[in-house]
Design a protein around this motif. Structure first.
Motif, PDB file in Angstrom:
ATOM      1  N   VAL A 647       0.865  -1.281  -0.042  1.00  0.00           N
ATOM      2  CA  VAL A 647      -0.100  -0.139  -0.116  1.00  0.00           C
ATOM      3  C   VAL A 647       0.807   1.188   0.108  1.00  0.00           C
ATOM      4  N   CYS A 735      -6.819   1.937  -0.270  1.00  0.00           N
ATOM      5  CA  CYS A 735      -6.752   1.299   1.234  1.00  0.00           C
ATOM      6  C   CYS A 735      -6.348   2.348   2.373  1.00  0.00           C
ATOM      7  N   ASP A 736      -7.311   2.417   3.243  1.00  0.00           N
ATOM      8  CA  ASP A 736      -6.702   3.225   4.506  1.00  0.00           C
ATOM      9  C   ASP A 736      -5.813   2.535   5.419  1.00  0.00           C
ATOM     10  N   VAL A 755      -3.409  -1.500   8.710  1.00  0.00           N
ATOM     11  CA  VAL A 755      -4.330  -1.865   7.418  1.00  0.00           C
ATOM     12  C   VAL A 755      -5.647  -1.863   7.817  1.00  0.00           C
ATOM     13  N   LEU A 756      -6.371  -0.707   7.362  1.00  0.00           N
ATOM     14  CA  LEU A 756      -7.989  -0.794   8.197  1.00  0.00           C
ATOM     15  C   LEU A 756      -8.804  -1.402   7.005  1.00  0.00           C
ATOM     16  N   ASP A 757      -8.264  -1.689   5.843  1.00  0.00           N
ATOM     17  CA  ASP A 757      -9.278  -2.242   4.794  1.00  0.00           C
ATOM     18  C   ASP A 757      -9.228  -3.892   4.906  1.00  0.00           C
ATOM     19  N   GLU A 758     -10.454  -4.436   5.023  1.00  0.00           N
ATOM     20  CA  GLU A 758     -10.138  -5.802   5.231  1.00  0.00           C
ATOM     21  C   GLU A 758     -10.069  -6.529   3.960  1.00  0.00           C
ATOM     22  N   ASN A 759     -10.105  -5.977   2.817  1.00  0.00           N
ATOM     23  CA  ASN A 759      -9.823  -6.566   1.747  1.00  0.00           C
ATOM     24  C   ASN A 759      -8.508  -6.908   1.193  1.00  0.00           C
ATOM     25  N   TRP A 760      -7.585  -6.348   2.170  1.00  0.00           N
ATOM     26  CA  TRP A 760      -6.194  -6.361   2.035  1.00  0.00           C
ATOM     27  C   TRP A 760      -5.400  -6.908   3.184  1.00  0.00           C
ATOM     28  N   THR A 761      -4.805  -7.966   3.048  1.00  0.00           N
ATOM     29  CA  THR A 761      -4.435  -8.746   4.487  1.00  0.00           C
ATOM     30  C   THR A 761      -2.676  -8.573   4.392  1.00  0.00           C
ATOM     31  N   ARG A 814      -4.911   8.036   3.467  1.00  0.00           N
ATOM     32  CA  ARG A 814      -5.522   6.949   2.257  1.00  0.00           C
ATOM     33  C   ARG A 814      -4.316   6.480   1.399  1.00  0.00           C
ATOM     34  N   THR A 816      -2.646   3.494  -1.600  1.00  0.00           N
ATOM     35  CA  THR A 816      -3.289   2.991  -2.915  1.00  0.00           C
ATOM     36  C   THR A 816      -2.540   1.720  -2.782  1.00  0.00           C
TER      37      THR A 816
END
Ligand code: GTP
Ligand code: MG
Length: 823
Positions: A647, A735-736, A755-761, A814, A816
């Motif tokens: 990110v 991705c936040d 990493v606050l976006d659960e789509n991204w591990t 924010r 990317t």
């Protein structure tokens, strides 16, 4: 007026018997014949020579002169018809050939050629030895023509055409006019006097208001410094300095500083001492030119005028850099350096510690005490000799002879050219052969193009070992911009000039016009078919603004190497020159020269495929075949593998947060960050690594998903393929990221992130952003070790050496997501 000039001073000169010899027209004719031959067949002559004709402005008999220019390296050959560097000839009334301007014989540095090995200098030369400081202005030749016109030229050009290099000659002429007016004489007087003596006056134009050099020349010091008077003969014969100085006095020139020594032992001792401190009479000097007489075989062969130079080289240049960096450190300013980056970084670390331990040291250092001691201590500490330290990374020179180096990546090729020279064709050829990156300035639209262009170039270095910064860079300010911006953001990047030499403007004009009109509208901005008149205007504009490369001064001295190219030669030839030179200069980057067939094929497809995907002001791309042009790029991206998923977080936010956090901290807690800043080790851009391919085995499914995602877009639409091309990885979405703590020891600094976006591990134990590492020996992945220690130790104690600061408000930024592809 002529009679009036022969006053007291002139008589004195005559009494000292200034060397005189008339030109022998047979001898001159023979020389011209040999030179003409060489222009016709480089192969036969073994060296190449370029002849350029200039019409002489204000010449009543409309005289023209020819300039003869050889390549620097050819002067080392033993068989040249003349060694004059700077040579102009003309034809007299009856077609009699004559030399009108004669520069010095090309002279070499100590140890550069056999003749300048110390033992040979010691044995073959005799005094008096005249030492002059190596000047840093530009050379100006002055002489008189048959019709009493005063000819003023720079090394290879007169000031009489609207083309390159004329600014030097015409600035010189303006100076000369003013100086003659002051003493009540005319250009005609000077022309006659020089002609009577059959000499060329050689002067250095030093004037800050014209252009700045290393040493400052304020208005009171600015002017033409006369340093030589050469007889206009094929072989080299020049006035002794005392006569040069007298002539200077008589004709209103400034005099060049001069030291005379009688024997060579004293000369050598003096030079070596100055080299040791890098300064002479309190000023930095580049080196000295030593004038003397030399016989190839004393006893049997006569002595002739002969020069050599003593240029301060490594390790002295490195020592000088260390001295300047140390002074910057003491003054709390960021140090500036570009060479010897690694060893200088280490030196700086050492110096910092010593300066911190002993406050008196800095004070004394500023008074120039302890400079040598500090560097000797450092070398002893590293157990290195100075010469080894200087060779630590590479033998580095910006004259293109740069020596073998270990440079295998981060090379930026910077054309210096005008429109149609073949920048893009040669660039695409390199892309084909070596998978170099390639950024075309013409593909960048909108405002603030230069920084965005530089950024796009640097981005390519993530995925390519080298990149072509495809822009004309015809003017010095453009070169300054890219050199400065690159060095600021990527300290270890190397900039190599692809110097499309603009000597023969007529031919360049013809060749590039032909090419551009054949290209038609097939270009982003130059639409030769539909806007013919306008295009000629644009092309002329570039040619007129063109400022030739001059590596002796800023900004062009910032290039790490130079490759000379001929715009009128085909792109195939130029491609080969680039390849061979890169192979020579950076063998790790280009380990071998590809076969002739491969190079043929690379140029062929570069010319055939070439079709820009972007037309400014012409939004309809459908008929320009942009798709075809994109295909090879897209295919290339598909072949690459995912290196890691990350990110990207905005650099501005990160650095602002760090500054804010440190403002509230104790100075010692901020120390490491300040050190990173001063040694320019703070990363230019920041990211949170989600997963690296190294952990693919541990998390096979996640890796598969990441790979699929990165592929999914890189093979997608044209626009996305372009994103891959310019960013070195496809953008996969926002991705936040929350930034929580700042942690460092004395090796590495990181921000603890979430990493606050659960789509991204993120598979790392502690998600983080690496801020910077102490030196190249500490890899960014050491952040993981640091954060493991930090986690395991709970509240870090004073002796753990870990600094741990909370970031106020734990802000969310924010970012990317991006898949970064391998090379
Ligand atoms: P600009 O981007 O307009 O500043 O030009 P450039 O320096 O990038 O030149 P480019 O590589 O686009 O070359 C100009 C035109 O000449 C193109 O149409 C090329 O295909 C063509 N060209 C380049 N090299 C050669 C060559 O060696 N021979 C011939 N015949 N054409 C060439
Ligand atoms: Mg181009």
């Amino acid at each position: 007026m002529d009679q009036v000039t022969s006053g007291e001073a002139a008589k004195a000169v005559q009494e000292m018997t200034a060397p005189y010899a008339a030109q022998d027209s047979h001898e001159t004719a023979e020389l011209l014949h040999a030179l003409e031959e060489a222009t016709r067949s480089k192969r036969k002559a073994g060296f190449s020579i370029k002849k350029t004709r200039f019409e002489v402005k204000n010449s009543p008999s409309q005289l023209s002169v020819d300039s003869w220019r050889m390549q620097d390296w050819d002067y080392k050959r033993p068989d040249l018809p003349t060694y004059a560097r700077g040579l102009f000839t003309s034809r007299g009334k009856h077609g009699t050939p004559e030399i009108v301007v004669r520069g010095y014989d090309k002279f070499f540095n100590v140890n550069e050629v056999n003749e300048t090995k110390w033992e040979n200098i010691e044995y073959r030369t005799k005094g008096p030895y005249e030492l002059t400081l190596k000047e840093n202005g530009c050379i100006i030749f002055v002489s008189g023509l048959e019709d009493d016109t005063l000819l003023v030229c720079s090394k290879h050009s007169t000031g009489d055409r609207s083309d390159v290099d004329v600014s030097h000659a015409s600035a010189g002429e303006r100076r000369l006019e003013a100086q003659l007016q002051r003493i009540g004489r005319t250009k005609r007087d000077l022309a006659r006097e020089l002609r009577k003596r059959n000499v060329t006056a050689v002067a250095e134009l030093c004037d800050d208001s014209f252009e700045e050099h290393i040493l400052a020349y304020t208005p009171d010091k600015a002017g033409l410094y006369l340093h030589g008077m050469n007889l206009n003969l094929p072989h080299f014969a020049t006035y002794p300095s005392s006569l040069v100085q007298q002539f200077a006095d008589e004709w209103g020139f400034l005099k060049t500083g001069l030291t005379v020594m009688d024997d060579i032992t004293t000369v050598r001792k003096f030079l070596e001492e100055v080299a040791e401190t890098g300064a002479h009479e309190g000023r930095d000097v580049e080196g000295f030119v030593i004038r003397c007489r030399m016989s190839p075989k004393p006893g049997t062969h006569p002595y002739q005028d002969w020069f050599f130079k003593y240029k301060f080289e490594e390790p002295y240049l490195m020592y000088r850099q260390w001295r300047e960096c140390t002074k910057a450190l003491i003054a709390g300013k960021p140090p500036r350096y570009k060479k010897h980056a690694k060893i200088t970084e280490e030196y700086m670390l050492y110096a910092r510690k010593r300066l911190a331990a002993d406050p008196r040291l800095g004070k004394l250092y500023n008074q120039n005490h302890g400079i040598i001691a500090l560097r000797e201590d450092f070398l002893a500490f590293k157990n290195l000799k100075g010469s080894d330290a200087a060779a630590f990374e590479e033998l580095h020179g910006n004259d293109g002879t740069g020596g073998k180096t270990e440079v295998g990546k981060d090379v930026i090729l910077v054309p210096i050219a005008t429109i149609g020279c073949g920048k893009t064709t040669v660039g695409l050829g390199l892309v084909h052969l070596f998978d170099f990156g390639h950024v075309q300035n013409d593909n960048i639209t909108g405002s603030k193009r230069p920084p965005r262009f530089t950024r796009a170039v640097l981005d390519q270095l993530r995925d390519h070992r080298a990149v072509v910064a495809d822009r004309n860079n015809a003017q010095r300010h453009e070169r300054k911009q890219i050199i400065t911006d690159v060095k600021q953001q990527h300290m270890s990047a190397r900039l190599v000039a692809l110097n499309f030499v603009h000597d023969d403007i007529e031919t360049i004009r013809r060749v590039t016009h032909e090419r551009i009109f054949a290209r038609g509208d097939n270009h982003q901005t130059i639409h030769a078919a539909s806007e013919q008149g306008k295009v000629v205007g644009i092309m002329e504009g570039f040619i007129n603004r063109f400022e030739p490369l001059d590596t002796d001064r800023a900004p062009d001295d910032g290039f790490d190497a130079v490759i000379d190219l001929d715009p009128t030669a085909g792109s195939r030839t130029n491609l080969e020159t680039v390849v061979r030179e890169l192979h020579r200069i950076y063998p790790s980057l280009v380990p071998e020269v590809p076969s002739a067939e491969d190079m043929d094929a690379a140029i062929k497809s570069a010319i055939e495929e070439y079709s820009p995907d972007l037309h400014h002001k012409i939004p309809d791309r459908s008929k320009k075949g942009g798709k075809e042009a994109q295909q090879p790029q897209a295919k290339k991206a598909k072949e690459k593998q995912l290196e890691y998923m990350a990110v990207d977080v905005p650099a501005k936010d990160v650095t602002a947060l760090i500054e804010k956090t440190l403002r509230g901290a104790a100075p010692e807690q901020a120390r490491f960050y300040r050190q990173l800043q001063q040694t320019r080790r703070v990363q230019a851009r920041f990211h949170v690594t989600l997963m690296h391919r190294a952990s693919a085995k541990e998390h096979p499914q996640l890796w598969e998903r990441y790979v699929a995602l990165s592929k999914g877009t890189s093979t997608g639409t044209e626009g996305e393929a372009k994103a891959v091309q310019t960013l070195g990885g496809a953008e996969l979405g926002p991705c936040d990221v929350q930034l929580e703590r700042l942690v460092c020891d004395d090796r590495v600094m990181a921000l603890v992130a979430r990493v606050l976006d659960e789509n991204w591990t993120c598979v790392n134990r502690v998600a983080h952003v690496t801020v910077g590492t102490r030196d190249d020996g500490v890899k960014p992945r050491e952040s993981n070790d640091l954060l493991a220690r930090w986690l395991d130790e709970g509240a870090p104690s004073a002796d753990s050496g870990i600094v741990d600061l909370g970031i106020e408000g734990r802000p969310v930024v924010r970012g990317t997501v991006r898949g970064v592809l391998s090379r």
